[in-house]
Write a protein that holds these residues in place. Structure first.
Motif, PDB file in Angstrom:
ATOM      1  N   ILE A  75       0.815  -1.218   0.000  1.00 14.44           N
ATOM      2  CA  ILE A  75       0.000   0.000   0.000  1.00 14.44           C
ATOM      3  C   ILE A  75       0.850   1.270   0.000  1.00 14.44           C
ATOM      4  O   ILE A  75       0.634   2.169  -0.820  1.00 14.44           O
ATOM      5  CB  ILE A  75      -0.996   0.014   1.178  1.00 14.44           C
ATOM      6  N   ILE A  76       1.796   1.372   0.899  1.00 14.50           N
ATOM      7  CA  ILE A  76       2.566   2.621   0.994  1.00 14.50           C
ATOM      8  C   ILE A  76       3.418   2.843  -0.245  1.00 14.50           C
ATOM      9  O   ILE A  76       3.390   3.920  -0.848  1.00 14.50           O
ATOM     10  CB  ILE A  76       3.422   2.664   2.277  1.00 14.50           C
ATOM     11  N   ILE A  77       4.167   1.818  -0.655  1.00 18.43           N
ATOM     12  CA  ILE A  77       5.024   2.015  -1.827  1.00 18.43           C
ATOM     13  C   ILE A  77       4.170   2.201  -3.074  1.00 18.43           C
ATOM     14  O   ILE A  77       4.524   2.966  -3.972  1.00 18.43           O
ATOM     15  CB  ILE A  77       6.083   0.889  -1.981  1.00 18.43           C
ATOM     16  N   GLY A  78       2.998   1.560  -3.135  1.00 26.79           N
ATOM     17  CA  GLY A  78       2.091   1.772  -4.260  1.00 26.79           C
ATOM     18  C   GLY A  78       1.598   3.207  -4.322  1.00 26.79           C
ATOM     19  O   GLY A  78       1.564   3.826  -5.391  1.00 26.79           O
ATOM     20  N   HIS A  79       1.236   3.747  -3.169  1.00 26.04           N
ATOM     21  CA  HIS A  79       0.789   5.145  -3.110  1.00 26.04           C
ATOM     22  C   HIS A  79       1.906   6.077  -3.572  1.00 26.04           C
ATOM     23  O   HIS A  79       1.681   7.005  -4.358  1.00 26.04           O
ATOM     24  CB  HIS A  79       0.360   5.483  -1.676  1.00 26.04           C
ATOM     25  N   GLU A  80       3.113   5.834  -3.096  1.00 33.82           N
ATOM     26  CA  GLU A  80       4.247   6.679  -3.486  1.00 33.82           C
ATOM     27  C   GLU A  80       4.590   6.520  -4.962  1.00 33.82           C
ATOM     28  O   GLU A  80       5.015   7.482  -5.608  1.00 33.82           O
ATOM     29  CB  GLU A  80       5.455   6.396  -2.602  1.00 33.82           C
ATOM     30  N   MET A  81       4.373   5.325  -5.519  1.00 41.15           N
ATOM     31  CA  MET A  81       4.595   5.144  -6.959  1.00 41.15           C
ATOM     32  C   MET A  81       3.555   5.935  -7.744  1.00 41.15           C
ATOM     33  O   MET A  81       3.871   6.516  -8.783  1.00 41.15           O
ATOM     34  CB  MET A  81       4.531   3.656  -7.337  1.00 41.15           C
ATOM     35  N   GLY A  82       2.311   5.960  -7.253  1.00 41.99           N
ATOM     36  CA  GLY A  82       1.296   6.790  -7.896  1.00 41.99           C
ATOM     37  C   GLY A  82       1.729   8.245  -7.927  1.00 41.99           C
ATOM     38  O   GLY A  82       1.600   8.928  -8.942  1.00 41.99           O
ATOM     39  N   ARG A  83       2.256   8.715  -6.790  1.00 39.00           N
ATOM     40  CA  ARG A  83       2.743  10.095  -6.720  1.00 39.00           C
ATOM     41  C   ARG A  83       3.901  10.310  -7.704  1.00 39.00           C
ATOM     42  O   ARG A  83       3.925  11.292  -8.434  1.00 39.00           O
ATOM     43  CB  ARG A  83       3.202  10.431  -5.311  1.00 39.00           C
ATOM     44  N   ALA A  84       4.853   9.381  -7.733  1.00 39.36           N
ATOM     45  CA  ALA A  84       6.024   9.526  -8.609  1.00 39.36           C
ATOM     46  C   ALA A  84       5.632   9.529 -10.084  1.00 39.36           C
ATOM     47  O   ALA A  84       6.277  10.203 -10.892  1.00 39.36           O
ATOM     48  CB  ALA A  84       7.027   8.404  -8.325  1.00 39.36           C
ATOM     49  N   LEU A  85       4.567   8.788 -10.423  1.00 38.15           N
ATOM     50  CA  LEU A  85       4.135   8.684 -11.818  1.00 38.15           C
ATOM     51  C   LEU A  85       2.977   9.617 -12.152  1.00 38.15           C
ATOM     52  O   LEU A  85       2.517   9.653 -13.290  1.00 38.15           O
ATOM     53  CB  LEU A  85       3.740   7.237 -12.128  1.00 38.15           C
ATOM     54  N   ASN A  86       2.476  10.325 -11.124  1.00 48.09           N
ATOM     55  CA  ASN A  86       1.365  11.258 -11.292  1.00 48.09           C
ATOM     56  C   ASN A  86       0.102  10.564 -11.815  1.00 48.09           C
ATOM     57  O   ASN A  86      -0.557  11.050 -12.729  1.00 48.09           O
ATOM     58  CB  ASN A  86       1.754  12.435 -12.193  1.00 48.09           C
ATOM     59  N   VAL A  87      -0.211   9.389 -11.228  1.00 44.98           N
ATOM     60  CA  VAL A  87      -1.440   8.654 -11.543  1.00 44.98           C
ATOM     61  C   VAL A  87      -2.082   8.209 -10.228  1.00 44.98           C
ATOM     62  O   VAL A  87      -1.439   8.198  -9.175  1.00 44.98           O
ATOM     63  CB  VAL A  87      -1.188   7.423 -12.450  1.00 44.98           C
ATOM     64  N   GLU A  88      -3.354   7.827 -10.297  1.00 46.03           N
ATOM     65  CA  GLU A  88      -4.046   7.344  -9.106  1.00 46.03           C
ATOM     66  C   GLU A  88      -3.475   6.010  -8.655  1.00 46.03           C
ATOM     67  O   GLU A  88      -3.063   5.185  -9.476  1.00 46.03           O
ATOM     68  CB  GLU A  88      -5.539   7.171  -9.394  1.00 46.03           C
ATOM     69  N   ALA A  89      -3.486   5.815  -7.340  1.00 45.15           N
ATOM     70  CA  ALA A  89      -3.018   4.560  -6.746  1.00 45.15           C
ATOM     71  C   ALA A  89      -4.147   3.966  -5.912  1.00 45.15           C
ATOM     72  O   ALA A  89      -4.847   4.684  -5.203  1.00 45.15           O
ATOM     73  CB  ALA A  89      -1.790   4.811  -5.873  1.00 45.15           C
ATOM     74  N   MET A  90      -4.316   2.664  -6.016  1.00 42.46           N
ATOM     75  CA  MET A  90      -5.314   1.943  -5.228  1.00 42.46           C
ATOM     76  C   MET A  90      -4.730   0.597  -4.849  1.00 42.46           C
ATOM     77  O   MET A  90      -3.598   0.283  -5.213  1.00 42.46           O
ATOM     78  CB  MET A  90      -6.621   1.809  -6.019  1.00 42.46           C
ATOM     79  N   PHE A  91      -5.504  -0.190  -4.123  1.00 41.11           N
ATOM     80  CA  PHE A  91      -4.978  -1.487  -3.713  1.00 41.11           C
ATOM     81  C   PHE A  91      -6.049  -2.561  -3.757  1.00 41.11           C
ATOM     82  O   PHE A  91      -7.244  -2.281  -3.693  1.00 41.11           O
ATOM     83  CB  PHE A  91      -4.331  -1.418  -2.324  1.00 41.11           C
ATOM     84  N   VAL A  92      -5.576  -3.808  -3.891  1.00 39.63           N
ATOM     85  CA  VAL A  92      -6.431  -4.979  -3.778  1.00 39.63           C
ATOM     86  C   VAL A  92      -6.193  -5.560  -2.388  1.00 39.63           C
ATOM     87  O   VAL A  92      -5.117  -5.397  -1.809  1.00 39.63           O
ATOM     88  CB  VAL A  92      -6.159  -6.031  -4.878  1.00 39.63           C
TER      89      VAL A  92
END
Length: 193
Positions: A75-92
């Motif tokens: 979750i955390i690294i996924g959220h930060e990847m969303g920020r780094a790529l400027n796209v929405e981040a979510m999780f399963v």
């Protein structure tokens, strides 16, 4: 970031543990990477995500429309990847044992998804997350992680970009070396067997 720089981040946050650990894959190891600790500092998490993003080829990065990660570890690294790529981040997550999107998260048909993990050991959880993402309508075009512990054996079915690969040995339960087996195994991860 170099391997030494990444490991320095883990050591600085006391996230590289030594002992006898039962991994969520069911394998045993004398080393455990507690990614939640390395990611608890938002600035460190941001630096690590930017470093992972730089591993993904530029043309592929441009195609990503969503980031999806498996709960809890991603979750955390996924959220930060969303920020780094400027796209929405979510999780399963696994409310009944199988990954699924919940909490109002939706993927549009054709969304090009980057699946983000914290650590990949066998790739099983990653493949399960990818299946859930595709069942929800997304198309996983790549995967990434902070750490690849698979010794290069994890086949996720898509291009895979770990920040670093660490080859700490892992063992099947019936192959644990005697010196490791002499101490009780600790299960520090979030998933129950």
């Amino acid at each position: 970031m170099t391997e030494d720089e990444v490991l320095a981040e883990f050591r600085a946050s006391q996230a590289l543990l030594e002992g006898h650990f039962l991994l969520s894959s069911g394998r045993h190891s004398a080393h455990y990477l507690q990614c939640a600790r390395v990611l608890m500092d938002p600035m460190r998490a941001n630096r690590l995500a930017i470093a992972i993003a730089q591993k993904i080829p530029r043309e592929l990065r441009k195609e990503i429309t969503k980031v999806v990660s498996p709960a809890m570890g991603g979750i955390i690294i996924g959220h930060e990847m969303g920020r780094a790529l400027n796209v929405e981040a979510m999780f399963v997550e696994r409310p009944t044992g199988t990954f699924e999107l919940r909490r109002g998260f939706e993927l549009a048909p054709g969304d090009k998804v980057l699946m983000v993990e914290d650590v990949v050991t066998t790739g099983l959880s990653s493949r399960e997350a990818i299946r859930a993402i595709e069942d929800a309508g997304g198309k996983v075009i790549a995967a990434c992680s902070l750490i690849d512990r698979s010794a290069g054996t994890a086949d996720l079915g898509v291009p895979f970009f770990p920040l670093i690969a660490l080859n700490f040995p892992t063992y099947e339960p019936d192959q644990v070396p005697a010196e490791l087996a002499a101490t009780p195994a600790i299960k520090p991860g979030s998933r129950k067997q």
